[in-house]
Enzyme design. Structure first.
Site, mmCIF file in Angstrom:
data_model
loop_
_atom_site.group_PDB
_atom_site.id
_atom_site.type_symbol
_atom_site.label_atom_id
_atom_site.label_comp_id
_atom_site.label_asym_id
_atom_site.label_seq_id
_atom_site.Cartn_x
_atom_site.Cartn_y
_atom_site.Cartn_z
ATOM 1 N N ASP A 44 0.866 -1.167 0.000
ATOM 2 C CA ASP A 44 0.000 0.000 0.000
ATOM 3 C C ASP A 44 0.918 1.237 0.000
ATOM 4 O O ASP A 44 2.126 1.115 0.255
ATOM 5 C CB ASP A 44 -0.843 -0.067 1.293
ATOM 6 C CG ASP A 44 -1.591 1.206 1.562
ATOM 7 O OD1 ASP A 44 -2.334 1.638 0.679
ATOM 8 O OD2 ASP A 44 -1.418 1.781 2.661
ATOM 9 N N ASP A 46 -0.118 5.160 0.993
ATOM 10 C CA ASP A 46 -0.347 6.140 2.065
ATOM 11 C C ASP A 46 -0.343 5.494 3.442
ATOM 12 O O ASP A 46 -1.076 4.536 3.701
ATOM 13 C CB ASP A 46 -1.696 6.852 1.862
ATOM 14 C CG ASP A 46 -1.669 7.797 0.678
ATOM 15 O OD1 ASP A 46 -0.744 8.620 0.601
ATOM 16 O OD2 ASP A 46 -2.575 7.701 -0.171
#
Ligand code: TMP
Ligand code: MG
Length: 298
Positions: A44, A46
């Site tokens: 991922d 953020d």
């Protein structure tokens, strides 16, 4: 090579939680034996590759990086902040199920993207928005990215953030290497370089599984790599490997950044390794070093 996780100082820290230490050890050994040619990393962006906070101040997500007067009107800045204040607590709510969160996430993303489009954001200002923001990758990021690149291990950056922005963050930090493939929400600019829409299927925190099946399953560079190191900060990130054909070992690492006490139990039950308020890449790095380099010693 026999591995004793307890002997790795990074894993003995009290911020590192594991439901089943032996299982983690087993997976790492299996991944080590299979070798680099069978490994892929899915991460991922953020709050996973980027820090959650620095000196007590929250680090911006790719959406928040655009909250700059250069790009948005005062009114729009305010509205985007309001959306964040409404929906972020829902995203991380320990007492709501994913199903309950879904419609709220779709509403957040749709409203946020609608506002950005209304502002006619110019492509040539993204560089400056990233430069002027306080975005920071986690400590140890350079070793993480460089090591994967040097060892030719593909890295899939799978983000519900904004693709154009996260690419720029990696570029400005000199780690946007050719082994990286990004699946994210990309901006669609018109001929004059003004934002007119977002491309393709909307990606939000809790539909990554569907997106994985439709968009990542066919990726050539990931094929024949059934061992996965998966990094995320949301329970929704656990579905990022749903597109991997015939997976063998999936080792999941979850960054627990916020609402720690409320979410600890579900994170420990869901990720193989949970890192509590850890702003570094130390643990992913030490695990990669074990999977990647011990192999060379044999
Ligand atoms: P990620 O998949 O790379 O973590 O990106 C998704 C994050 O973006 C998610 O945790 C929430 C955040 N976000 C904002 O900060 N502002 C927004 O307007 C939207 C839609 C999402
Ligand atoms: Mg995230």
């Amino acid at each position: 090579t026999v591995l004793f996780l307890v002997q790795i100082p990074e894993l003995a820290k009290c911020s590192v939680l594991m439901r089943e230490r032996a299982k983690v050890e087993e997976k790492i050994q299996a991944m080590q034996c299979a070798g680099l040619s069978r490994l892929q990393v899915i991460s991922d962006f953020d709050m996973t590759l980027t820090r959650f906070a620095h000196n007590g101040i929250r680090v911006p997500t790719t959406h928040i990086i655009l909250n700059n007067k250069l790009l948005l009107s005062e009114d729009c800045l305010k509205k985007i902040r309001e959306l964040h204040n409404t929906f972020y607590p829902v995203e991380i709510d320990a007492n709501m199920t994913t199903e309950e969160k879904l419609p709220h996430m779709v509403e957040w993303w749709n409203n946020s993207h609608k506002l950005l489009i209304q502002q006619k954001i110019r492509k040539d200002l993204l560089f400056q928005a990233v430069t002027e923001s306080n975005v920071m990758l986690r400590d140890g990021y350079k070793a993480f990215f460089d090591h994967l690149y040097e060892q030719r291990v593909p890295l899939l950056v799978f983000s519900a953030g904004i693709g154009d922005v996260l690419e720029e963050v990696m570029r400005q930090n000199h780690v946007f290497h050719p082994n990286i493939h990004v699946v994210s929400n990309y901006m669609d600019f018109d001929d004059t370089g003004v934002l007119q829409a977002f491309e393709g299927q909307l990606i939000h925190t809790f539909n990554k599984g569907e997106v994985a099946v439709s968009q990542t399953a066919g990726l050539k560079q990931m094929q024949g790599r059934p061992n996965v190191l998966l990094l995320g900060d949301s329970l929704g990130d656990l579905t990022m490997a749903d597109g991997v054909a015939e997976p063998q070992n999936i080792l999941t690492i979850g960054f627990l950044n916020d609402q720690v006490e409320e979410r600890k139990k579900s994170y420990v039950n869901s990720f193989d390794i949970v890192l509590v308020e850890d702003e570094t890449m130390d643990v992913p790095n030490v695990i990669l070093r074990n999977i990647l380099t011990l192999r060379d010693d044999k």
